[in-house]
Design a protein around this motif. Structure first.
Motif, short mmCIF file in Angstrom:
data_model
loop_
_atom_site.label_atom_id
_atom_site.label_comp_id
_atom_site.label_asym_id
_atom_site.label_seq_id
_atom_site.Cartn_x
_atom_site.Cartn_y
_atom_site.Cartn_z
N HIS A 30 0.72 -1.20 0.00
CA HIS A 30 0.13 0.23 -0.11
C HIS A 30 0.79 1.29 0.25
N THR A 34 0.82 4.01 -3.03
CA THR A 34 0.59 5.57 -2.38
C THR A 34 1.61 6.39 -3.04
N GLU A 37 1.28 7.23 -6.43
CA GLU A 37 0.18 8.00 -6.92
C GLU A 37 0.80 9.26 -6.81
#
Length: 209
Positions: A30, A34, A37
């Motif tokens: 994750h 993240t 992004e």
């Protein structure tokens, strides 16, 4: 396949370690996604530079073509617009280069963030769990043998895997006792092997019947 021990404490510890490994993987994956992004969000300035450069080049080129139509002085008047058009092209190239850099970072940095922690868990927890599952599964398969043969094999595994201190607690000469088929010593060694795996001797016998 035997995934967890029979004893509650050992099974609980194994379950906790499995959950920790799962959470570890999820958290770092994750985090990597993240970060990707976030890095990709930095691509917007590059897109603006590219679009601005392309638009500026197009307008200056059009202006230069229009100015060239002026009699006599058209070519001289068009020169500044041509230069500005080249400046726009340079700005567009800079924007494209910026986007390529961001795209490269969006792959490299998240990969580093994810791969290093995953490699750590794969180099520590995974081999330990795989080793235990393999030994415990092999031990359960021994239930197909006669009780005496199973006990001797378990005792032999204890001789090859247990520490000298633990072996000497069973018998002063554990290897000699096994060769001489000392029933009490062999049973003690077999029990030692089962305890090291967190398996219950009563459970293995029950499965044979």
């Amino acid at each position: 396949m035997k995934l967890y021990a029979d004893t509650p404490v050992r099974a609980s510890l194994q379950l906790i370690s499995d959950l920790f490994a799962l959470v570890w993987v999820v958290v770092w994956v994750h985090a990597a996604l993240t970060l990707r992004e976030v890095i990709l969000s930095l691509n917007r300035p590059g897109e603006l530079m590219s679009s601005t450069g392309e638009g500026f080049t197009e307008h200056m080129s059009t202006a230069a073509e229009n100015v060239r139509q002026v009699p006599l002085a058209g070519e001289a008047l068009a020169t500044p617009f041509v230069n500005l058009s080249e400046t726009g092209a340079t700005l567009g190239e800079a924007g494209d280069s910026f986007q390529e850099t961001v795209a490269s970072l969006a792959v490299t940095l998240p990969m580093l963030v994810a791969v290093l922690p995953l490699f750590l868990i794969a180099a520590t927890w995974l081999p330990m769990r795989a080793r235990w599952i393999g030994r415990a599964t092999d031990t359960r398969r021994l239930n197909r043998l006669a009780p005496e043969a199973r006990t001797r094999l378990l005792a032999l595994r204890a001789l090859t895997s247990a520490s000298a201190t633990r072996l000497l607690r069973v018998h002063d000469d554990p290897a000699g006792a096994w060769q001489g088929n000392d029933r009490a010593a062999v049973a003690g060694l077999a029990a030692l092997e089962l305890r090291s795996l967190g398996l219950r001797q009563g459970t293995t016998r029950a499965k044979r019947s």
